[in-house]
Every structure is written in C-alpha cells, then in structure tokens.
Design a protein around this motif. Structure first.
Motif, PDB file in Angstrom:
ATOM      1  N   THR A 193      31.580  43.285  38.229  1.00 38.48           N
ATOM      2  CA  THR A 193      31.180  43.325  36.818  1.00 38.48           C
ATOM      3  C   THR A 193      29.827  44.004  36.637  1.00 38.48           C
ATOM      4  O   THR A 193      29.595  44.659  35.617  1.00 38.48           O
ATOM      5  N   GLY A 215      31.244  37.601  34.901  1.00 37.70           N
ATOM      6  CA  GLY A 215      31.593  37.735  36.311  1.00 37.70           C
ATOM      7  C   GLY A 215      31.016  36.658  37.202  1.00 37.70           C
ATOM      8  O   GLY A 215      31.607  36.316  38.228  1.00 37.70           O
ATOM      9  N   ILE A 345      37.828  42.893  33.926  1.00 37.40           N
ATOM     10  CA  ILE A 345      37.279  41.697  34.577  1.00 37.40           C
ATOM     11  C   ILE A 345      38.376  40.844  35.212  1.00 37.40           C
ATOM     12  O   ILE A 345      38.372  40.614  36.426  1.00 37.40           O
TER      13      ILE A 345
END
Length: 487
Positions: A193, A215, A345
């Motif tokens: 991330t 993240g 993600i």
C-alpha cells in the motif's frame, strides 16, 4: 528650436497623466471583513455570516455579489435583498449585511465578495471567506455501528460453537499458516500500500496516508465469515484473526511511526490502542461463549452451527447494503484512482496470500483461509486512524480510500461463491442423472439368456426349457435330494 525647450516635454507628460490620476481618484479603496472570519458548516445546513465593507469612494448604484470558488462544496447568498449601496452607506463609507453560506458537500472552499460599478469591477481587499464543509454525526450512523457490532458478536458466538478446539491447538503448535498470514498481513500489505499509494496518488499525500493506514490495519472479522462460506479452514482463520489483532499492538506503531511519517509528516498520528483492545475483547469473549455452549449446552450449540451458513450470508448482505445506503454520499468522491486503490488493496492481498500459502505446500482449505485473512483489512481501524490524525474535512475526504476498499473486498469472494454454487449445481445434476440410469429395472419380458442361465443352474436340459418347463426361481432351493413322503 522651441523657446521653452525642454519644458514642453514636461507639460505634455503631465497632460497625459491627468486623466489617469482622475481615474485613480475615482476608484474606491474598499476593505471587507467577515464575522466570523472563517466558518465550518455541516452538509445540507447553512451558516449566517455578518459582512462589512468599508472605505471611501462608494457611489450610488455600486453592487456587491457573492461567488463560490467551488459551488459543489458551498454556495452563498445574501440573507436580504438589500445589497446595493444607498445614500446612508455612502455617507458612512460603510456597507453592512448578512450572508447565508450553504454547505453542499465535504470539502474546502472560499466565498468571495466582488464589486461592480456598471461594467467595471471594483477591487475589494480581504474579500475571501474560508469555508469548511463537514459531515454531521447522524442517527443512522449510530444505528449502523451498533447493529453491526451486535450481529458480529452473535456470529462469533456461532463460530465458537463450530470451533474444533483440538484443531486450534494443533494450529498453535505448528503455526505454519499463522506465520505465513502474519508475513502477508504485516509485511506485504504495508509495503504494497505504501508503494501503490505513490503510483496512484503521486501528488496527494492525504490519500496516500489513507491507503497506508488501510494496509497496516489488522485482519477484519468478515474474513472468518467468508472463510466459512467458501469452505476454507475456519479454525485456522479464527486463530489467525486473533493472533494478527493482538500482534497489531506492536506492528501498527512500528509502521505508523516509520513509513507513516514519510507519507505525511504533518499528521498527528495516534495509535488506537483502545480500539484494537476493544476489537480483541469483542473477538475473544463471543468465541469463549460459543465454546462454553459447545460444552454445556450441546443441543443449542448444534442448532447454532446448523444456522451458521445462512446467518453468515445474511449478515454479509446486511453489512454491504446498509453500508452503501448509509454512506451513499461518499460515491460522489469516487474517481478512477479511488476505484483502483479500492480494488488493489484487497485483491493483491488475496493473490499474495494464496500464492505464499501454496508455495509452502499448504492445502487448499488452509491457503484459502490465509488468502482471505491477508486481503481483508479492518477498515474500521483505518477510518478511526484517519479521523484522529487529520483535521476536518480532510479526515472525512481521505476515508473514501478505506471505504472503497471495503466495497471492493467482497467482489472476488462473491464471484467465487457464485462459481461454487453453479459448479455444485452441475455436479448434483450429473449425479442425479447417473442414479436414475442405474435405478432403471427390466420390463415384464425377460431376456432369453436369463432364462437359460436359470435352467442350467438347476441342471435342466436345454430341451426341457424349450419344451416350456417353467423355470424355477433362483431363490427356491433344489429339492431333488429331499425324500418324498408317500401315502
């Protein structure tokens, strides 16, 4: 040569400057002031602001208007129709009025004051009013959070009823799966991330912080629900969720105060220890209740296990629908970058978790649990971090990243679930067809070879069969050696 040389050049220069001097003298020198000097207004609400314009040079017919730098965020209008200069204003060299600023959507904007004299603009100093539009705390938000917490606690009680404690002990003794999950959760996800944020939002540090906070968050409770629905190892998933949430007490500060400061040095980052502890308690206590029911009320526990799959599916649908309805406003902030971030993600987390698990020779059920645990993040903790690290409305604006991730998280899982259902439907239909073919019985006309076989079984000649002797059923015993009683 001219007798007044070079005086005539000076005279001509002065004659050229006179009109300009007259024009400058006619332009008013006005300064605006606002009370309050800046405002914060909720969406779909308004705020009244007192305005005063002072300075010499005002004339009858001068008009003042309000212009918003971003009409999508805020709009302003005069609270009265009296926004033209009168003789009293000119005599006092002061114009006073009230404006109404309407908050339209989250963001920052300026309301600017402009003056007109016919077709010419009148310059006004200090003519901008900073406006911040934020989202108010609504009753529906409280209902949503409370209902989700209640339902998730109930489903974790169900998980406790379904948990196989010896299997969990075995997982803890040989923690290959949890170690792989921890590496994916607290090593791959933060680094991924962090890098992806610079690729998608190169010029927006706040959005990069939103990605990074998502993240570094621990695994979410929905990972256990999806693992159960898709046929993964539920015991491994529950163990991994518990371990990763407890480990977040150490790993989150490590990442937040290292790479987090690189992403956004001005953010006042606060580690939400209390929120993480609350999540740990909310995870362990319902599981303990379920294990207790498994021991002391086995019938009720068995019933809870039977309804688990239907309850899990219903809860997921409830969360998705209610979350969309409650946060429908946030879809206005969606751009292609936000959508790509929301997909990247969880989806990259799924792929990385599954690949790592298979490389370490984990079975499919364990690899599926590790994959889901890696990809699903606790977006609630990410939103909490953003709310406490950034001021408004930046905090609300950046929460669009974890919200986008939460919306995109179930998409691959839903596709896999639909695929599993379609595949099972075809397999069941094939099995049913095969069973029907095997259950078909012969008709009334028996084939000839069967008759011959039966006759041969009892030692009868083919001639007797051809003469029409009735065949003896196979379940009748041979009575040739049985003595016959004579009268």
């Amino acid at each position: 040569m001219c007798p007044i040389w070079p005086l005539h050049l000076i005279i001509l220069y002065l004659l050229a400057l006179c009109p300009l001097w007259v024009i400058v003298q006619a332009v008013p020198e006005l300064t605006a002031s606002f009370d309050p000097a800046d405002i914060t207004v909720n969406m779909d609400e308004y705020h009244l602001v007192n305005i005063a314009i002072e300075g010499p040079g005002m004339q009858l017919g001068d008009e003042f208007s309000l212009v918003s730098a971003d009409p999508h965020v805020a709009l302003a209008e005069w609270n009265t129709t009296n926004y033209q200069l009168t003789e009293d204003h000119i005599a006092n060299n002061k114009f006073e009025n009230v404006i109404k600023v309407n908050g339209k959507f989250l963001g920052l904007s300026n309301v600017m004051l402009e003056g007109k004299r016919g077709s010419e603009n009148i310059p006004i100093k200090n003519n901008a009013l900073p406006v911040v539009v934020i989202r108010p705390q609504r009753v529906i938000d409280t209902i949503f959070v409370t209902s989700i917490a209640t339902f998730v606690s109930l489903i974790f009680i169900n998980f406790g009823c379904a948990m196989d404690w010896p299997t969990v002990k075995e997982v803890v003794k040989r923690p290959v799966g949890p170690i792989i999950g921890m590496a994916g959760q607290f090593l791959f996800m933060p680094l991924m991330t962090f890098g992806l944020g610079y690729v998608i939002f190169p010029d927006n540090a706040a959005m990069r912080l939103g990605m990074f906070f998502t993240g570094v968050a621990p695994g979410g409770g929905a990972s256990n629900i999806w693992t159960f629905i898709l046929g993964g190892n539920l015991n491994l998933s529950l163990a991994m969720t518990t371990i990763s949430t407890i480990a977040a007490f150490g790993f989150m500060p490590l990442w937040l105060f290292s790479l987090g400061q690189v992403v956004f040095a001005n953010a006042q980052i606060v580690v939400p220890y209390m929120r993480i502890a609350t999540f740990v308690i909310g995870l362990i206590v319902p599981l303990a209740i379920g294990l207790g029911m498994q021991r002391f009320t086995p019938r009720i526990a068995a019933f809870m296990v039977r309804i688990l799959k239907g309850f899990s599916t219903t809860l997921l649908l409830f969360i998705i629908v209610f979350a969309i309805v409650t946060n429908i406003y946030i879809f206005e902030l969606f751009t292609w970058q936000i959508i790509v971030a929301g997909m990247g993600i969880p989806w990259l987390g799924y792929c990385a978790g599954y690949v790592m698990a298979r490389l370490f020779r984990q079975p499919h059920a364990d690899a599926l649990a590790i994959s889901i645990e890696t990809g699903i993040q606790n977006t609630g903790i990410a939103i909490f971090l953003l709310r406490y690290s950034l001021g408004q409305p930046l905090a609300d604006l950046t929460t669009v990243v974890p919200v986008s991730a939460a919306i995109m998280t179930p998409v691959p899982m839903t596709c896999i679930y639909i695929y599993q259902k379609i595949k099972a439907c075809f397999i069941n239909r094939r099995k049913h067809k095969k069973m029907l073919e095997e259950d078909v019985t012969p008709g009334t006309e028996s084939p000839q070879p069967a008759i011959i076989s039966t006759a041969d079984l009892y030692g009868r000649s083919a001639k007797g069969v051809e003469a029409g002797e009735a065949p003896v059923p196979s379940d009748v015993s041979d009575d040739r050696d049985v003595p016959v009683e004579t009268k």
